[in-house]
Design a protein around this motif. Structure first.
Motif, PDB file in Angstrom:
ATOM      1  N   LEU A  55       0.817  -1.218   0.000  1.00  0.00           N
ATOM      2  CA  LEU A  55       0.000   0.000   0.000  1.00  0.00           C
ATOM      3  C   LEU A  55       0.848   1.265   0.000  1.00  0.00           C
ATOM      4  N   LYS A  56       2.082   1.166   0.495  1.00  0.00           N
ATOM      5  CA  LYS A  56       2.914   2.370   0.568  1.00  0.00           C
ATOM      6  C   LYS A  56       3.350   2.866  -0.804  1.00  0.00           C
ATOM      7  N   HIS A  57       3.216   2.029  -1.820  1.00  0.00           N
ATOM      8  CA  HIS A  57       3.571   2.445  -3.183  1.00  0.00           C
ATOM      9  C   HIS A  57       2.377   2.355  -4.128  1.00  0.00           C
ATOM     10  N   LYS A  58       1.181   2.563  -3.558  1.00  0.00           N
ATOM     11  CA  LYS A  58      -0.030   2.625  -4.378  1.00  0.00           C
ATOM     12  C   LYS A  58      -0.631   4.021  -4.269  1.00  0.00           C
ATOM     13  N   THR A  59      -1.062   4.541  -5.401  1.00  0.00           N
ATOM     14  CA  THR A  59      -1.623   5.883  -5.459  1.00  0.00           C
ATOM     15  C   THR A  59      -2.924   5.973  -4.670  1.00  0.00           C
ATOM     16  N   GLN A  60      -3.072   7.071  -3.929  1.00  0.00           N
ATOM     17  CA  GLN A  60      -4.354   7.397  -3.309  1.00  0.00           C
ATOM     18  C   GLN A  60      -5.169   8.211  -4.334  1.00  0.00           C
ATOM     19  N   VAL A  61      -4.732   9.398  -4.658  1.00  0.00           N
ATOM     20  CA  VAL A  61      -5.355  10.216  -5.702  1.00  0.00           C
ATOM     21  C   VAL A  61      -4.303  10.747  -6.661  1.00  0.00           C
ATOM     22  N   ASN A  67       7.471  12.001  -4.557  1.00  0.00           N
ATOM     23  CA  ASN A  67       7.168  13.021  -3.557  1.00  0.00           C
ATOM     24  C   ASN A  67       6.742  12.333  -2.259  1.00  0.00           C
ATOM     25  N   ASP A  68       7.587  12.375  -1.252  1.00  0.00           N
ATOM     26  CA  ASP A  68       7.328  11.685   0.005  1.00  0.00           C
ATOM     27  C   ASP A  68       6.182  12.297   0.807  1.00  0.00           C
ATOM     28  N   HIS A  69       5.730  13.477   0.426  1.00  0.00           N
ATOM     29  CA  HIS A  69       4.731  14.178   1.225  1.00  0.00           C
ATOM     30  C   HIS A  69       3.326  14.070   0.649  1.00  0.00           C
ATOM     31  N   ILE A  70       3.171  13.307  -0.432  1.00  0.00           N
ATOM     32  CA  ILE A  70       1.852  13.101  -1.026  1.00  0.00           C
ATOM     33  C   ILE A  70       1.264  11.812  -0.474  1.00  0.00           C
ATOM     34  N   CYS A  71       0.004  11.852  -0.150  1.00  0.00           N
ATOM     35  CA  CYS A  71      -0.668  10.727   0.502  1.00  0.00           C
ATOM     36  C   CYS A  71      -0.688   9.495  -0.393  1.00  0.00           C
ATOM     37  N   THR A  72      -0.236   8.376   0.144  1.00  0.00           N
ATOM     38  CA  THR A  72      -0.327   7.087  -0.541  1.00  0.00           C
ATOM     39  C   THR A  72      -1.491   6.308   0.063  1.00  0.00           C
ATOM     40  N   ARG A  73      -1.771   5.156  -0.520  1.00  0.00           N
ATOM     41  CA  ARG A  73      -2.861   4.332  -0.007  1.00  0.00           C
ATOM     42  C   ARG A  73      -2.599   3.899   1.442  1.00  0.00           C
ATOM     43  N   MET A  74      -1.341   3.643   1.782  1.00  0.00           N
ATOM     44  CA  MET A  74      -1.028   3.229   3.152  1.00  0.00           C
ATOM     45  C   MET A  74      -1.303   4.358   4.146  1.00  0.00           C
ATOM     46  N   GLU A  75      -0.952   5.589   3.770  1.00  0.00           N
ATOM     47  CA  GLU A  75      -1.208   6.707   4.668  1.00  0.00           C
ATOM     48  C   GLU A  75      -2.710   6.907   4.849  1.00  0.00           C
ATOM     49  N   HIS A  76      -3.458   6.745   3.773  1.00  0.00           N
ATOM     50  CA  HIS A  76      -4.917   6.852   3.873  1.00  0.00           C
ATOM     51  C   HIS A  76      -5.466   5.831   4.861  1.00  0.00           C
ATOM     52  N   VAL A  77      -4.986   4.586   4.767  1.00  0.00           N
ATOM     53  CA  VAL A  77      -5.431   3.534   5.679  1.00  0.00           C
ATOM     54  C   VAL A  77      -5.127   3.919   7.127  1.00  0.00           C
ATOM     55  N   SER A  78      -3.963   4.529   7.351  1.00  0.00           N
ATOM     56  CA  SER A  78      -3.598   4.959   8.701  1.00  0.00           C
ATOM     57  C   SER A  78      -4.535   6.060   9.200  1.00  0.00           C
ATOM     58  N   HIS A  79      -4.927   6.975   8.311  1.00  0.00           N
ATOM     59  CA  HIS A  79      -5.875   8.019   8.688  1.00  0.00           C
ATOM     60  C   HIS A  79      -7.224   7.410   9.076  1.00  0.00           C
ATOM     61  N   VAL A  80      -7.685   6.433   8.295  1.00  0.00           N
ATOM     62  CA  VAL A  80      -8.968   5.791   8.595  1.00  0.00           C
ATOM     63  C   VAL A  80      -8.887   5.073   9.942  1.00  0.00           C
ATOM     64  N   GLU A  81      -7.768   4.414  10.187  1.00  0.00           N
ATOM     65  CA  GLU A  81      -7.595   3.726  11.468  1.00  0.00           C
ATOM     66  C   GLU A  81      -7.634   4.726  12.625  1.00  0.00           C
ATOM     67  N   ILE A 393      -2.319  -8.351 -11.361  1.00  0.00           N
ATOM     68  CA  ILE A 393      -2.174  -6.918 -11.621  1.00  0.00           C
ATOM     69  C   ILE A 393      -2.769  -6.092 -10.483  1.00  0.00           C
ATOM     70  N   SER A 394      -3.919  -6.500  -9.979  1.00  0.00           N
ATOM     71  CA  SER A 394      -4.577  -5.693  -8.942  1.00  0.00           C
ATOM     72  C   SER A 394      -3.769  -5.639  -7.653  1.00  0.00           C
ATOM     73  N   GLY A 395      -2.877  -6.603  -7.455  1.00  0.00           N
ATOM     74  CA  GLY A 395      -2.045  -6.591  -6.260  1.00  0.00           C
ATOM     75  C   GLY A 395      -0.772  -5.787  -6.396  1.00  0.00           C
ATOM     76  N   MET A 396      -0.476  -5.296  -7.590  1.00  0.00           N
ATOM     77  CA  MET A 396       0.790  -4.595  -7.832  1.00  0.00           C
ATOM     78  C   MET A 396       0.838  -3.210  -7.204  1.00  0.00           C
ATOM     79  N   THR A 397       2.046  -2.745  -6.971  1.00  0.00           N
ATOM     80  CA  THR A 397       2.260  -1.336  -6.669  1.00  0.00           C
ATOM     81  C   THR A 397       2.377  -0.571  -7.988  1.00  0.00           C
TER      82      THR A 397
END
Length: 411
Positions: A55-61, A67-81, A393-397
């Protein structure tokens, strides 16, 4: 603020449906000194899974892998948690279940965010005649794709509890609904054939669904501002909407905080997990703003076109190599010219195919130490093979998909 209003209906051991909520496909191995609850074990099993790590290398939006400061899917999951566990704790719900659903809720997301999901959906509809949506794919991953070593270094399926699996498939945050109530427990998860068709079976699952929307709307706005997606007029419009309920609001974290507190104050077992009318209107206004000014922004068009090209070309390269139970031999014939793609796909397939169709060697050995659901069997049908490519494919970063596409360019 009146706290613990949901304590009597929380998913705890005194809940009449506890045995169903903690049910697993097979009994999970145990340790004499185990101190974790069933849901805490699910949390750590997801945390150790490869799908979570990717998830750390999957696009959120926003596609911006450098760019280390743009939200990735992993960061989004952490926000939801963070959002959901805060609400659950205040309401007196099971925090461990809430956290387990949160950390696993987006495991089914494709590379390149929702654009990647759309492309795979088009492939699935064309070749399999069925829909593809990330909530259902998330359940597929935790049930059949993700593997963990047991105490004897044998790879087996994650084997999560019913309540966590249910929370993953029912978390759709795209449906605008205020006042969420758990559905009837007798509805089978397999009956979910459309995103948002049913609510979660637990109050904790309902909290995660609400938290998902709060988390992505707030963080997406922050990234859009930092990347210059919003002009001065749009930012002024946004500021007015943000300050609808609090003139002191300065940033998205304050908006999120106010919504969290509002949910804690407004929700009750009689009214459901809900917001007050004024905050619900604000949330819907912000969501509409995001769709119009961010998600539909023409600056995202090159990314969307590129994503489509990458995913379709990887799919096409693998699709033409199908040869029934002889597919592994056909794949081997292309390994010299596409070493990374073919080697990676063969290793993926080996885990889920009948060992009898796999040539002797590393992949055969890999298949034999995986005592999981062999969901692709002997690759008897082209449909099964297509499903395996979609799963792969769906599991890829994003990064790995791009690496494979670049290899195709060299070919």
């Amino acid at each position: 603020m009146s706290q613990y209003k949901f304590a009597s209906v929380a998913t705890n051991e005194d809940n009449p449906n506890w045995s169903k909520f903690t049910e697993r496909a097979t009994e999970l191995y145990s340790r004499e000194d185990e101190v974790r609850s069933p849901f805490a074990r699910d949390y750590t099993r997801i945390l150790h899974s490869m799908a979570y790590r990717r998830l750390k290398h999957k696009t959120q939006v926003f596609f911006n892998i450098n760019n280390d400061h743009i939200c990735t899917r992993m960061e989004h999951v952490s926000h939801v948690e963070s959002v959901s566990s805060t609400i659950a704790k205040c309401l007196g719900l099971n925090v461990e279940l809430t956290k387990a659903i949160s950390i696993g809720h987006d495991l089914g997301h494709a590379p390149f965010g929702h654009r990647g999901e759309t492309v795979i959906k088009e492939i699935s509809e064309k070749y399999l005649g069925k829909n593809f949506w990330h909530e259902q794919n998330g359940l597929r991953f935790v049930d059949n794709i993700e593997l963990l070593e047991d105490n004897y270094k044998v790879f087996k399926n994650l084997n999560l509890t019913y309540a966590v699996r249910d929370g993953i498939i029912s978390h759709c945050g795209e449906v605008d609904k205020n006042g969420l109530f758990p559905r009837n427990i007798n509805i089978d998860i397999s009956e979910f054939d459309d995103p948002g068709k049913y609510e979660a079976v637990t109050w904790e699952g309902c909290v995660v669904k609400m938290a998902d929307k709060i988390a992505y709307i707030g963080r997406d706005i922050e990234d859009a501002i930092n990347l210059g997606f919003l002009d001065e007029s749009e930012q002024n419009t946004l500021l007015k909407m943000a300050r609808a309920n609090d003139q002191h609001i300065l940033n998205t974290t304050v908006i999120m905080h106010n919504m969290i507190i509002d949910i804690c104050n407004t929700s009750s077992p009689d009214k459901g997990i809900c917001m007050s009318e004024q905050f619900n209107n604000q949330l819907n206004d912000l969501k509409a703003f995001n769709y119009e000014c961010i998600y539909k922004n023409s600056r995202l068009d090159p990314f969307k076109n590129y994503s489509s090209l990458v995913i379709n070309e990887i799919f096409n390269a693998l699709y033409r190599l199908y040869d029934n139970s002889h597919t592994f031999y056909r794949l081997d014939s292309s390994k010299k010219i596409l070493p990374t793609l073919i080697s990676s796909f063969e290793k993926f397939l080996a885990r889920y195919c009948d060992p009898a169709i796999i040539p002797y060697g590393e992949n055969k050995s890999l298949s034999l130490i995986c005592e999981n659901n062999k969901i692709y069997g002997s690759l008897e049908t082209e449909e099964t093979y297509v499903q395996s490519i979609i799963d792969y494919i769906s599991g890829m970063t994003d990064r790995f998909a791009i690496e494979l596409f670049n290899e195709l360019l060299e070919y």
